[in-house]
Design a protein around this motif. Structure first.
Motif, PDB file in Angstrom:
ATOM      1  N   ILE A 154       0.865  -1.178   0.000  1.00 40.18           N
ATOM      2  CA  ILE A 154       0.000   0.000   0.000  1.00 40.18           C
ATOM      3  C   ILE A 154       0.903   1.230   0.000  1.00 40.18           C
ATOM      4  N   SER A 155       0.627   2.112  -0.902  1.00 38.87           N
ATOM      5  CA  SER A 155       1.445   3.312  -1.053  1.00 38.87           C
ATOM      6  C   SER A 155       0.557   4.523  -1.289  1.00 38.87           C
ATOM      7  N   SER A 156       1.170   5.664  -1.198  1.00 43.22           N
ATOM      8  CA  SER A 156       0.495   6.923  -1.513  1.00 43.22           C
ATOM      9  C   SER A 156       1.525   7.826  -2.179  1.00 43.22           C
ATOM     10  N   GLY A 157       1.234   8.194  -3.429  1.00 44.50           N
ATOM     11  CA  GLY A 157       2.227   8.936  -4.195  1.00 44.50           C
ATOM     12  C   GLY A 157       3.419   8.036  -4.467  1.00 44.50           C
ATOM     13  N   GLU A 158       4.610   8.506  -4.141  1.00 40.43           N
ATOM     14  CA  GLU A 158       5.826   7.732  -4.340  1.00 40.43           C
ATOM     15  C   GLU A 158       6.262   6.992  -3.077  1.00 40.43           C
ATOM     16  N   GLU A 159       5.508   7.134  -2.003  1.00 41.43           N
ATOM     17  CA  GLU A 159       5.924   6.564  -0.721  1.00 41.43           C
ATOM     18  C   GLU A 159       5.153   5.274  -0.416  1.00 41.43           C
ATOM     19  N   GLN A 160       5.875   4.243  -0.017  1.00 38.87           N
ATOM     20  CA  GLN A 160       5.241   2.987   0.388  1.00 38.87           C
ATOM     21  C   GLN A 160       4.957   3.045   1.883  1.00 38.87           C
ATOM     22  N   TYR A 161       3.717   2.694   2.250  1.00 37.68           N
ATOM     23  CA  TYR A 161       3.304   2.770   3.644  1.00 37.68           C
ATOM     24  C   TYR A 161       3.241   1.399   4.328  1.00 37.68           C
ATOM     25  N   TRP A 162       2.892   0.393   3.578  1.00 38.76           N
ATOM     26  CA  TRP A 162       2.700  -0.922   4.198  1.00 38.76           C
ATOM     27  C   TRP A 162       3.013  -2.029   3.192  1.00 38.76           C
ATOM     28  N   SER A 163       3.592  -3.139   3.696  1.00 34.34           N
ATOM     29  CA  SER A 163       3.858  -4.304   2.866  1.00 34.34           C
ATOM     30  C   SER A 163       3.611  -5.575   3.677  1.00 34.34           C
ATOM     31  N   SER A 164       2.995  -6.555   3.037  1.00 31.51           N
ATOM     32  CA  SER A 164       2.737  -7.824   3.722  1.00 31.51           C
ATOM     33  C   SER A 164       4.025  -8.592   3.990  1.00 31.51           C
ATOM     34  N   LYS A 165       5.112  -8.189   3.383  1.00 29.86           N
ATOM     35  CA  LYS A 165       6.394  -8.867   3.556  1.00 29.86           C
ATOM     36  C   LYS A 165       7.208  -8.363   4.743  1.00 29.86           C
ATOM     37  N   TRP A 191      -6.207  -4.531   6.509  1.00 33.24           N
ATOM     38  CA  TRP A 191      -5.079  -3.636   6.760  1.00 33.24           C
ATOM     39  C   TRP A 191      -5.485  -2.717   7.908  1.00 33.24           C
ATOM     40  N   ASP A 192      -4.674  -2.677   8.964  1.00 31.93           N
ATOM     41  CA  ASP A 192      -5.040  -1.932  10.164  1.00 31.93           C
ATOM     42  C   ASP A 192      -4.717  -0.442  10.093  1.00 31.93           C
ATOM     43  N   ARG A 193      -4.480   0.063   8.888  1.00 33.53           N
ATOM     44  CA  ARG A 193      -4.269   1.502   8.659  1.00 33.53           C
ATOM     45  C   ARG A 193      -3.034   2.008   9.401  1.00 33.53           C
ATOM     46  N   THR A 194      -1.986   1.191   9.447  1.00 36.19           N
ATOM     47  CA  THR A 194      -0.737   1.606  10.085  1.00 36.19           C
ATOM     48  C   THR A 194       0.411   1.453   9.099  1.00 36.19           C
ATOM     49  N   THR A 209      -2.364   8.672   7.692  1.00 30.41           N
ATOM     50  CA  THR A 209      -3.276   9.808   7.643  1.00 30.41           C
ATOM     51  C   THR A 209      -4.585   9.428   6.980  1.00 30.41           C
ATOM     52  N   GLY A 210      -5.699   9.901   7.554  1.00 28.60           N
ATOM     53  CA  GLY A 210      -7.019   9.714   6.964  1.00 28.60           C
ATOM     54  C   GLY A 210      -7.540  11.031   6.430  1.00 28.60           C
ATOM     55  N   GLY A 211      -8.800  11.307   6.706  1.00 27.55           N
ATOM     56  CA  GLY A 211      -9.370  12.588   6.306  1.00 27.55           C
ATOM     57  C   GLY A 211      -9.430  12.794   4.813  1.00 27.55           C
ATOM     58  N   GLY A 212      -9.670  11.727   4.055  1.00 27.25           N
ATOM     59  CA  GLY A 212      -9.775  11.849   2.603  1.00 27.25           C
ATOM     60  C   GLY A 212      -8.488  11.562   1.858  1.00 27.25           C
ATOM     61  N   ALA A 213      -7.495  11.039   2.543  1.00 28.97           N
ATOM     62  CA  ALA A 213      -6.215  10.732   1.885  1.00 28.97           C
ATOM     63  C   ALA A 213      -6.398   9.560   0.917  1.00 28.97           C
ATOM     64  N   GLN A 231      -7.056   2.148  -6.404  1.00 32.28           N
ATOM     65  CA  GLN A 231      -7.071   3.335  -5.557  1.00 32.28           C
ATOM     66  C   GLN A 231      -8.235   3.255  -4.553  1.00 32.28           C
ATOM     67  N   PHE A 232      -7.986   3.777  -3.345  1.00 32.38           N
ATOM     68  CA  PHE A 232      -9.049   3.863  -2.339  1.00 32.38           C
ATOM     69  C   PHE A 232      -8.791   5.064  -1.436  1.00 32.38           C
ATOM     70  N   ILE A 233      -9.841   5.489  -0.735  1.00 32.34           N
ATOM     71  CA  ILE A 233      -9.797   6.695   0.097  1.00 32.34           C
ATOM     72  C   ILE A 233      -9.988   6.323   1.563  1.00 32.34           C
ATOM     73  N   LEU A 234      -9.181   6.893   2.422  1.00 30.60           N
ATOM     74  CA  LEU A 234      -9.361   6.759   3.863  1.00 30.60           C
ATOM     75  C   LEU A 234      -9.893   8.070   4.441  1.00 30.60           C
ATOM     76  N   ASN A 235     -11.053   8.002   4.995  1.00 29.74           N
ATOM     77  CA  ASN A 235     -11.650   9.189   5.619  1.00 29.74           C
ATOM     78  C   ASN A 235     -11.359   9.221   7.125  1.00 29.74           C
TER      79      ASN A 235
END
Length: 235
Positions: A154-165, A191-194, A209-213, A231-235
């Motif tokens: 799971i990534s946002s832009g060019e940054e990776q936030y989470w990987s199952s590995k 995914w626990d949003r961490t 970060t949430g709030g529409g990210a 793509q998906f949105i976290l509010n």
């Protein structure tokens, strides 16, 4: 006693002696027979044990079950999320594996797609993520779909936030046959949003970060990656 030693009768003494000898012999024979019977019963030879004949046991034939399109997730240590592994039974005979399963799947005949249960999530909702594996070729093929080969990121832009590995332990290997036109879908995992990293497996993780990210899910199996992300949105 004189009559016993000197038989008295009209016949000669030898006749009487022969009669007495005959009677004594018969009595002696009866005594011997009785003794043999008694001794035989007391010391009777045991009956010979018959060795039972072994009846052959029927050999049961084990059938290998066909690969299931569904998949089971293998939990990873230190993370609420896991790298799923496809649930499929391997071929029962390794010698006939190649003929029954076809060739090894190539990048050109396998299409991977990220799968989400929703496109937008509320503040308390955890995204359910998975992947689909489709054989777009004209024949069956087989590939390793074990948890050691599958990666969800799971990534946002060019940054990776989470990987199952990042915190996966005990990854498995499992050779699965995929028929032409068949699609296997792994079960959804939460995914626990961490954020994840290899250094946070045994400690608490910071929330994203949430709030529409906006975030993107991408999947891979071995050296095959999904061409597009979801793509998906976290509010």
């Amino acid at each position: 006693m004189s009559s016993f030693r000197h038989p008295v009768g009209p016949q000669k003494p030898g006749v009487y002696w022969r009669r007495r000898a005959t009677v004594a012999g018969v009595i002696l024979l009866i005594v011997i027979v009785v003794v043999l019977i008694v001794v035989g019963r007391g010391n009777g030879a045991p009956a010979a044990e018959s060795s039972p004949s072994a009846s052959p046991s029927a050999s049961s034939s084990v059938r290998s079950s066909a690969p299931s399109p569904s998949a089971s997730s293998a939990p990873s240590s230190g993370s609420a999320s896991a790298s799923p592994s496809a649930s499929a039974s391997p071929s029962s005979s390794s010698s006939s594996s190649s003929s029954a399963s076809g060739s090894t799947c190539s990048k050109n005949q396998i299409t991977l797609k990220p799968v989400l249960d929703k496109s937008a999530y509320g503040p308390t909702e955890d995204p359910k993520i998975a992947m689909s594996i489709e054989n777009t070729g004209s024949g069956s093929c087989h590939m390793d779909l074990g948890s050691s080969q599958q990666v969800l990121t799971i990534s946002s832009g060019e940054e990776q936030y989470w990987s199952s590995k990042d915190c996966q332990t005990g990854g498995t290997n499992q050779d699965v046959t995929i028929k032409a036109g068949q699609t296997l879908t792994t079960p959804a995992i939460a995914w626990d949003r961490t954020r994840s990293s290899t250094s946070t497996c045994d400690s608490s993780r910071p929330s994203v970060t949430g709030g529409g990210a906006s975030y993107h899910l991408q999947v891979a199996v071995g050296n095959i990656s999904s061409k597009e992300s979801a793509q998906f949105i976290l509010n």
